[in-house]
Write an enzyme that holds these catalytic residues in place. Structure first.
Site, short mmCIF file in Angstrom:
data_model
loop_
_atom_site.label_atom_id
_atom_site.label_comp_id
_atom_site.label_asym_id
_atom_site.label_seq_id
_atom_site.Cartn_x
_atom_site.Cartn_y
_atom_site.Cartn_z
N CYS A 78 34.05 38.73 32.47
CA CYS A 78 32.59 39.19 32.09
C CYS A 78 32.46 39.12 30.55
O CYS A 78 32.43 38.15 29.94
CB CYS A 78 32.22 40.61 32.69
SG CYS A 78 30.60 40.73 32.74
N HIS A 174 33.34 40.61 38.07
CA HIS A 174 34.51 41.80 37.87
C HIS A 174 35.21 41.98 38.95
O HIS A 174 34.98 42.63 40.02
CB HIS A 174 33.73 43.01 37.72
CG HIS A 174 33.12 43.30 36.49
ND1 HIS A 174 33.74 44.13 35.38
CD2 HIS A 174 31.83 43.08 35.98
CE1 HIS A 174 32.90 44.06 34.32
NE2 HIS A 174 31.88 43.40 34.53
N GLU A 176 38.02 42.88 39.39
CA GLU A 176 38.99 44.28 39.20
C GLU A 176 38.10 45.47 39.85
O GLU A 176 38.64 46.49 40.06
CB GLU A 176 39.39 44.67 37.75
CG GLU A 176 38.20 45.30 36.94
CD GLU A 176 37.21 44.32 36.47
OE1 GLU A 176 37.19 42.94 36.93
OE2 GLU A 176 36.47 44.75 35.54
#
Ligand code: GLN
Length: 190
Positions: A78, A174, A176
């Site tokens: 990102c 994202h 994560e």
């Protein structure tokens, strides 16, 4: 392996958590000397303008570029992807610092504002099994990519949201923020 996570601003804790789950040693990178100890680096999502300024303030911009030239793998997610891009098409304040390492054109906030955040199931090249649930938060897009850049994932309309160029990896979303560690595994294999 000692994996560095740039920890100036943004979603670095979440990356660290997944990497530890995968049994990796993790170093939060805030100063140039932290960089010396790591084998690879993740630049997290957050605010690319803020992270760019902090990269200069903490004297990390040039050392990261140097390590990249010496083939250290880097993954930008990102905002991290925006910082990796050689060109940023929109919303780049004059003089905004960036790493400018990867031969891609990134468009900031390509999907609109925070409220336009969304999730999508993506087929990602190099990620086996079921589609990857991708979380897009005020995400950028890859508007164009050079000949040595391999697109890894696109939206249904063909727009590129993940790509690789040698040891550089970029994702507009994202990974994560989900429990799925497959993209982290892909990065660790670069
Ligand atoms: N919109 C942010 C930027 O331009 C990126 C958002 C994110 O990292 N989730 O830097």
């Amino acid at each position: 392996m000692n994996v560095g996570v740039l920890a100036l601003q943004g979603a670095f804790i979440e990356h660290e958590r997944i990497l530890r789950r995968l049994g990796q040693q993790v170093t939060q990178v805030r100063l140039p000397e932290h960089l010396d100890t790591v084998d690879r680096l993740i630049i997290p999502g957050g605010e690319s303008t803020t992270i760019g300024k902090l990269l200069v303030a903490y004297k990390l911009l040039e050392p990261i570029r140097e390590r990249a030239q010496r083939e250290m793998p880097i993954w930008g997610t990102c905002a991290g992807m925006i910082l990796l891009a050689k060109q940023i098409t929109e919303g780049r304040p004059a003089g905004q610092p960036a790493l400018a390492l990867m031969d891609i054109v990134a468009r900031r906030n390509a999907f609109g504002r925070q409220l336009d955040s969304f999730e999508a199931d993506l087929a990602v090249e190099g990620v086996a099994g079921e589609p990857f649930r991708a979380v897009f938060i005020r995400a950028p897009l890859i508007d164009a990519a050079g000949p040595t850049v391999e697109p890894l994932a696109t939206l249904d309309d063909g727009r590129i949201v993940a790509a690789r160029q040698g040891r550089l990896l970029a994702t507009a979303f994202h990974p994560e923020l989900t429990d799925d560690a497959r993209l982290h595994e892909l990065f660790l294999d670069l």
